[in-house]
Motif scaffolding. Sequence first.
Motif, PDB file in Angstrom:
ATOM      1  N   ARG A 277      39.490  47.091  46.147  1.00  0.00           N
ATOM      2  CA  ARG A 277      39.561  46.563  44.536  1.00  0.00           C
ATOM      3  C   ARG A 277      40.404  45.327  44.576  1.00  0.00           C
ATOM      4  O   ARG A 277      41.846  45.275  45.239  1.00  0.00           O
ATOM      5  N   VAL A 278      39.606  44.090  43.491  1.00  0.00           N
ATOM      6  CA  VAL A 278      40.600  43.324  43.418  1.00  0.00           C
ATOM      7  C   VAL A 278      39.824  42.692  42.385  1.00  0.00           C
ATOM      8  O   VAL A 278      39.287  42.298  41.988  1.00  0.00           O
ATOM      9  N   HIS A 279      41.434  42.003  41.547  1.00  0.00           N
ATOM     10  CA  HIS A 279      41.253  41.844  40.089  1.00  0.00           C
ATOM     11  C   HIS A 279      42.545  40.479  39.632  1.00  0.00           C
ATOM     12  O   HIS A 279      43.512  41.248  39.990  1.00  0.00           O
ATOM     13  N   TRP A 280      41.179  39.482  39.253  1.00  0.00           N
ATOM     14  CA  TRP A 280      42.606  38.458  38.516  1.00  0.00           C
ATOM     15  C   TRP A 280      42.025  37.557  37.526  1.00  0.00           C
ATOM     16  O   TRP A 280      41.199  37.623  37.569  1.00  0.00           O
ATOM     17  N   SER A 281      43.021  38.502  35.825  1.00  0.00           N
ATOM     18  CA  SER A 281      42.170  37.352  34.971  1.00  0.00           C
ATOM     19  C   SER A 281      44.505  37.730  34.916  1.00  0.00           C
ATOM     20  O   SER A 281      45.084  36.821  34.634  1.00  0.00           O
ATOM     21  N   ALA A 282      43.198  36.219  33.751  1.00  0.00           N
ATOM     22  CA  ALA A 282      44.695  35.960  32.811  1.00  0.00           C
ATOM     23  C   ALA A 282      45.912  36.700  31.938  1.00  0.00           C
ATOM     24  O   ALA A 282      46.624  36.488  31.635  1.00  0.00           O
ATOM     25  N   ALA A 283      45.173  38.038  31.703  1.00  0.00           N
ATOM     26  CA  ALA A 283      46.034  38.910  31.370  1.00  0.00           C
ATOM     27  C   ALA A 283      47.168  39.613  32.007  1.00  0.00           C
ATOM     28  O   ALA A 283      48.223  40.580  31.622  1.00  0.00           O
ATOM     29  N   GLY A 284      47.322  39.313  33.123  1.00  0.00           N
ATOM     30  CA  GLY A 284      48.437  39.679  34.375  1.00  0.00           C
ATOM     31  C   GLY A 284      48.405  39.419  36.171  1.00  0.00           C
ATOM     32  O   GLY A 284      47.390  38.674  36.024  1.00  0.00           O
ATOM     33  N   PRO A 285      48.969  39.301  36.423  1.00  0.00           N
ATOM     34  CA  PRO A 285      49.143  39.077  38.265  1.00  0.00           C
ATOM     35  C   PRO A 285      47.968  38.963  38.747  1.00  0.00           C
ATOM     36  O   PRO A 285      47.185  40.725  38.361  1.00  0.00           O
TER      37      PRO A 285
END
Length: 727
Positions: A277-285
């Motif tokens: 999995r990969v996740h990138w949001s404004a809430a964190g790195p």
Amino acid sequence: MTTGQPSFPRQYARTQRFTLGAPRGYSLSPDGARVVFLRSPSGTDRAQRLWVLAVDEGREFTAADPQTLLAGADEELSAQERARRERTREGSAGIVDYAVDAAVELAAFTLSGRLFVCELRAGTTRELPVQGPVVDPRPSPDGRHVAFVADGRLCVVAADGGADGTGNGGADRVLAEPEGPGITWGLAEFIAAEEMGRHRGYWWSPQSDRILAARVDDSPVRRWWIADPAHPDREPAQIPYPAAGTDNADVTLALLGLDGSRTEVTWDRARYPYLARVHWSAAGPPLLLVQSRDQRDQRYLTVDTATGATRTVHDDEDEVWVEPFPGAPGWTPDGRLVRIADEGGARKLFVGDRPLTGAPLHVRAVLDIGEDDVLFSASGTDMKDIGVYRAWFRGSGDQGGWERVGGRPYPTVSSAVRGGAVVVLSQASAERPGARVEVIRLDADGGEKTLATIGSYAEEPALTARPRFALAGDREIPCAVLLPTGYTDADGPLPVLLDPYGGPHGQRVVAAHNAFLTSQWFADQGFAVLVADGRGTPGRSPGWEKAVSRDLAAVVLEDQVDALQALAETFPFDLERVAIRGWSFGGYLAGLAALRRPDVFHAAVVGAPVTDLRLYDTHYQERYLGHPAEEPAVYAANSLVTDEGLSGAVEPHRPVLIVHGLADDNVVVAHALRLSSALLAAGRPHEVLPLSGVTHMTPQEQVAENLLLLQVDFLKRSLGMERPAAR
């Protein structure tokens, strides 16, 4: 007498299992004003269109029509696009997928390898002239650029078709290109797409200035050849296939800046080679979920975007296996890790170290992370009832607990997508065909208000499924029984047809009418049909799923037999005439039944079976059976074609029909051929039905229709039943 209505097999094939014309693939604007979705214009039209629902106006309109955009020309798919559709089991045409910017103002999609963007408010579409064939285009969050993959290159182009602010005019620009054969950028490798549920290979930064991209080098992977014997003049297709115990593709990550910068992302890939999995949001790195090859350990890593270094923020270990889940991991707005994990015999939703749920909920997926709550799907005490829930991690609901969204007084199979306070909720039930799709506003205190509904153009099935749900035996195996329409007790006992999937990641006993249409049709041909979800199937508990570890064959077969014998006390089962049919894992299970329990089963349709478990892929097979070099006896005992596997094949010989698509690149036809050879060597008569040009999902209309008719004919012949024309 002819009614003019098509037979069920024909209708089932033409409507692609009644999915055509049904809405799907939803996106919501952050303010909840727009719902974007896909839907074909009728229940038999394969060409999906892009639609927009203006919620406040209650108005739907077509934003992009593939027939108009292609001027009536037939679609042409690249090899990479065909492979992507096979991995996602996508059988329709037109706009089968799309991606949007953060504001849901701009959508990007492909047709015949060409790149199109759509202004969603206005419903206007234009083509961007780029070098193709284009795969998986995705707008940047700010909507100014569109990234895409073409021939293994990761490229970017200005969304308005003009200058992109980089001094490159309006031309597309290559951010990364293959350094040699077998290398691609921005695409998911085979096992990520087939087994991990990761179909993407790149992720935009929230600031729209960089892309986190996967580089896949499949040169270490063993090559297989998929030939078409019906066309010996054609060259076989070469595919990299990571069979159990062999080398996987080498997957790395890099941060690619639109300014031309490049930063390699580093982690212990020797210990954790799988990028799940990969996740990138404004809430964190950026967040990575990586797994060890034996899948007993997975780590959640954060990426330092300045250096590419990673840091472990959580580690899950399990003595059997760990599981990646849809929608997780992610960040809450205040920077806490959202994940799903097994603890204390339950599958729970966690924020940080705190569980937000507990038994009896069995969490399946994270659907959305809000300002104060998490939207997720789960099943409860009733495994066939799959609901959408919300659990609070702060605010008024911070005292714990959860509540169901859009609750019904009957079980459903539900899914949802959220934008701000608005949710698109899809709910199917066993009481009626299809699913009801509502647009709902959620209040902070848990209140709900229906704002609109999204209609379906799907056809009404020519028959009505009437599943009777039951829990069978001491283990309370979830089951559904279907009897012929109009059956009465005076009709007496019926020959029995078991119709399972029966294995990992495949729940069949669900509260959804359309899930039982084929089973009901078989019942209407004169069978009592039993669908049983034994150990290994999802939705009940971690222990239920993991009971098949290292003993796959014996456990799944035992539960089918136990369910049959337990329910024979309640339902009109003729245990002297019992057959079983299945596809993929269900085909493997049907083969097991005919070979190892001929005292119970009298005929079997073995469809696309995995027979030599060493020939299936690494991520799936090694999870359940270990590494074949380390545990060869486990593979031998669970396979159908080895001496050990056939040692359980006892008298009497039962009729077996083996069916397999010759173009299958997932469960290759070698499985069926090896089973046929083993049966022939053992002097066991059987039939083989090869399907020329057919893959694992059999999307062709004539094949899907006639395959049902041929199975009924074989089963009736094998069980000594009368053989009138199938209805």
